[in-house]
Design a protein around this motif. Structure first.
Motif, PDB file in Angstrom:
ATOM      1  N   THR A 266       0.858  -1.501   0.153  1.00  0.00           N
ATOM      2  CA  THR A 266      -0.429   0.194   0.054  1.00  0.00           C
ATOM      3  C   THR A 266       1.160   1.512  -0.134  1.00  0.00           C
ATOM      4  O   THR A 266       0.972   2.358  -0.748  1.00  0.00           O
ATOM      5  N   ILE A 267       1.579   1.430   0.975  1.00  0.00           N
ATOM      6  CA  ILE A 267       2.813   2.293   0.402  1.00  0.00           C
ATOM      7  C   ILE A 267       3.274   2.679  -1.089  1.00  0.00           C
ATOM      8  O   ILE A 267       3.647   3.596  -1.071  1.00  0.00           O
ATOM      9  N   GLU A 268       3.472   1.135  -1.184  1.00  0.00           N
ATOM     10  CA  GLU A 268       4.846   1.679  -2.419  1.00  0.00           C
ATOM     11  C   GLU A 268       3.654   2.177  -3.632  1.00  0.00           C
ATOM     12  O   GLU A 268       3.813   2.971  -4.409  1.00  0.00           O
ATOM     13  N   ARG A 269       2.036   1.450  -3.791  1.00  0.00           N
ATOM     14  CA  ARG A 269       1.476   1.994  -4.674  1.00  0.00           C
ATOM     15  C   ARG A 269       0.681   3.243  -4.741  1.00  0.00           C
ATOM     16  O   ARG A 269       0.927   4.092  -5.250  1.00  0.00           O
ATOM     17  N   MET A 270       0.801   3.828  -3.175  1.00  0.00           N
ATOM     18  CA  MET A 270       0.474   5.354  -3.177  1.00  0.00           C
ATOM     19  C   MET A 270       1.529   5.998  -3.184  1.00  0.00           C
ATOM     20  O   MET A 270       1.462   7.289  -3.963  1.00  0.00           O
ATOM     21  N   GLY A 271       3.064   5.830  -3.432  1.00  0.00           N
ATOM     22  CA  GLY A 271       4.054   7.040  -3.684  1.00  0.00           C
ATOM     23  C   GLY A 271       4.380   6.733  -4.697  1.00  0.00           C
ATOM     24  O   GLY A 271       4.174   7.865  -5.498  1.00  0.00           O
ATOM     25  N   LEU A 272       3.971   5.360  -5.493  1.00  0.00           N
ATOM     26  CA  LEU A 272       4.150   5.253  -7.186  1.00  0.00           C
ATOM     27  C   LEU A 272       2.836   6.587  -8.045  1.00  0.00           C
ATOM     28  O   LEU A 272       2.702   6.863  -8.557  1.00  0.00           O
ATOM     29  N   ALA A 273       1.408   6.241  -7.227  1.00  0.00           N
ATOM     30  CA  ALA A 273       0.964   7.112  -7.725  1.00  0.00           C
ATOM     31  C   ALA A 273       0.330   8.571  -6.909  1.00  0.00           C
ATOM     32  O   ALA A 273      -0.732   9.380  -7.826  1.00  0.00           O
ATOM     33  N   GLY A 274       1.793   8.796  -6.542  1.00  0.00           N
ATOM     34  CA  GLY A 274       1.707  10.805  -6.952  1.00  0.00           C
ATOM     35  C   GLY A 274       1.536  11.144  -4.912  1.00  0.00           C
ATOM     36  O   GLY A 274       1.898  11.785  -4.822  1.00  0.00           O
ATOM     37  N   GLU A 302      11.357   3.704   4.320  1.00  0.00           N
ATOM     38  CA  GLU A 302      12.467   4.023   2.885  1.00  0.00           C
ATOM     39  C   GLU A 302      12.052   3.243   1.350  1.00  0.00           C
ATOM     40  O   GLU A 302      11.955   3.880   0.913  1.00  0.00           O
ATOM     41  N   ILE A 303      10.191   2.624   2.146  1.00  0.00           N
ATOM     42  CA  ILE A 303      10.197   2.447   1.042  1.00  0.00           C
ATOM     43  C   ILE A 303       8.989   3.128  -0.002  1.00  0.00           C
ATOM     44  O   ILE A 303       9.127   3.656  -1.258  1.00  0.00           O
ATOM     45  N   PHE A 304       8.178   4.439   1.176  1.00  0.00           N
ATOM     46  CA  PHE A 304       8.192   5.349   0.589  1.00  0.00           C
ATOM     47  C   PHE A 304       9.036   6.521  -0.010  1.00  0.00           C
ATOM     48  O   PHE A 304       8.463   6.887  -1.349  1.00  0.00           O
ATOM     49  N   HIS A 305      10.588   6.425   0.470  1.00  0.00           N
ATOM     50  CA  HIS A 305      11.130   7.596  -0.152  1.00  0.00           C
ATOM     51  C   HIS A 305      11.631   7.246  -1.897  1.00  0.00           C
ATOM     52  O   HIS A 305      11.747   7.292  -2.821  1.00  0.00           O
ATOM     53  N   GLU A 306      11.620   5.215  -1.936  1.00  0.00           N
ATOM     54  CA  GLU A 306      12.122   4.676  -3.117  1.00  0.00           C
ATOM     55  C   GLU A 306      10.978   4.949  -4.319  1.00  0.00           C
ATOM     56  O   GLU A 306      11.977   5.118  -5.533  1.00  0.00           O
ATOM     57  N   VAL A 307      10.356   4.977  -3.925  1.00  0.00           N
ATOM     58  CA  VAL A 307       9.018   5.114  -4.892  1.00  0.00           C
ATOM     59  C   VAL A 307       8.233   6.944  -5.311  1.00  0.00           C
ATOM     60  O   VAL A 307       7.083   7.269  -5.622  1.00  0.00           O
TER      61      VAL A 307
END
Length: 345
Positions: A266-274, A302-307
């Motif tokens: 979820t964190i990754e998806r939301m980061g990728l979505a902007g 870390e995941i959030f910043h990476e995306v």
């Protein structure tokens, strides 16, 4: 004489891989944590997991360990001390796993003359791997070593107004002056089969969009319902707008289906979505621990910043907040003078 036993999860004695391995063996060999036949659980845990995971887990504990020791233990001790200062009956602390055993906690109370105990599992929501395993272990110890004891267990308190009030306040204090885009409620995950096993109706829980919002006696022991309901109640209390918050589940293990959506994805998806500014709160825990301090506050960030995410804020657990200690003391004192069911139902 009445007394109280607070119980939390537990912790290794140190960050030494040997201590971590010992702790993980006790934890993961619990049939209510990994609920498969003993031979397979032993093969999985002792044949595979304990040959690879202790060093990795020890490194994770090393990242969050305090000078005073394990954060979960230190925080739980601070809470116990505050509660003890506010009530006139003995309050002891024990852990389900590790060296602060349940037997030691019970014995501490018995040595003070206690024969009537309020058992307080420090989990807002009921689950097989948390509340149930504590209650079962306590019953076994009572029958074997303490047959004279009267023990009453505090029910899941996820929906108690005073708990929701304190939880909501802890969140609002962090977000009221914070410019954020999304608030994620992350709960510890459990296998989907645990939800079905806990269904006392044997038919209600379908783990879909409707069963958790359709009234049922199954909700008394449904972890998924209780997590979703916690989020709903806090969202109503804080007047959160639809779409500005969501619920996810963390810390899955193995390959079986666990409750979804998964927090890391979820964190990754939301980061990728902007999404650039995210806040995470972890209401399945009342004390900060490895799962909040390392898995969320470190790995999650870390995941959030990476995306592409920019600002990642983690709200502390209730820990030893004064208002949380007041709420706990209130429940204890109500039990002390009334029947538990009528006092806090």
């Amino acid at each position: 004489m009445k007394g109280v036993l607070l119980v939390n999860l537990g912790s290794p004695d140190s960050t030494n891989p040997k201590d971590v391995k010992k702790y993980l063996d006790e934890f993961l060999m619990d049939p209510r944590v990994i609920d498969v036949p003993y031979w397979f659980r032993s093969f999985l845990v002792r044949g595979i997991v304990l040959n690879t995971r202790p060093k990795k887990s020890a490194a994770a504990y090393e990242r969050i360990w305090w000078k005073e020791g394990s954060p979960l233990i230190v925080i739980s001790e601070r809470l116990q001390k505050k509660i003890q200062e506010k009530t006139t009956i003995p309050v002891a602390l024990a852990m389900r796993y590790g060296s602060m055993t349940l037997k030691k906690g019970l014995q501490e109370l018995v040595d003070q003359g206690v024969d009537d105990i309020l058992l307080v599992p420090l989990y807002p929501q009921f689950a097989m791997a948390t509340t149930e395993t504590i209650e079962v272990a306590i019953e076994e110890l009572k029958n074997k070593f303490f047959p004279q004891l009267e023990i009453t267990s505090l029910p899941a308190f996820y929906n108690k107004p005073d708990y929701i009030e304190v939880l909501s306040k802890s969140i609002s204090e962090k977000i009221e002056n914070l410019d954020y885009e999304h608030l994620l409620f992350s709960y510890h995950g459990v296998p989907e089969r645990h939800i079905r096993k806990s269904d006392i109706t044997k038919s209600h829980c379908q783990i879909n969009n409707s069963c958790c919002v359709t009234p049922s006696k199954a909700h008394n022991f449904c972890y998924r319902h209780q997590c979703l309901d916690t989020t709903r109640r806090v969202a109503e209390k804080l007047n959160l707008k639809d779409g500005s918050y969501s619920t996810s589940f963390q810390s899955r293990l193995g390959f079986d289906p666990w409750l979804q959506p998964y927090t890391d994805r979820t964190i990754e998806r939301m980061g990728l979505a902007g999404t650039k500014k995210m806040v995470v709160v972890t209401p399945a825990f009342v004390s900060d621990c490895l799962e909040t301090l390392e898995e969320i506050a470190m790995e999650g960030e870390e995941i959030f910043h990476e995306v592409g995410g920019k600002e990642f804020t983690v709200i502390p657990c209730l820990n030893d907040r004064d208002d949380w200690a007041e709420v706990m003391t209130g429940w204890i004192d109500e039990w002390r003078i009334k029947d538990l069911k009528t006092a806090i139902a």
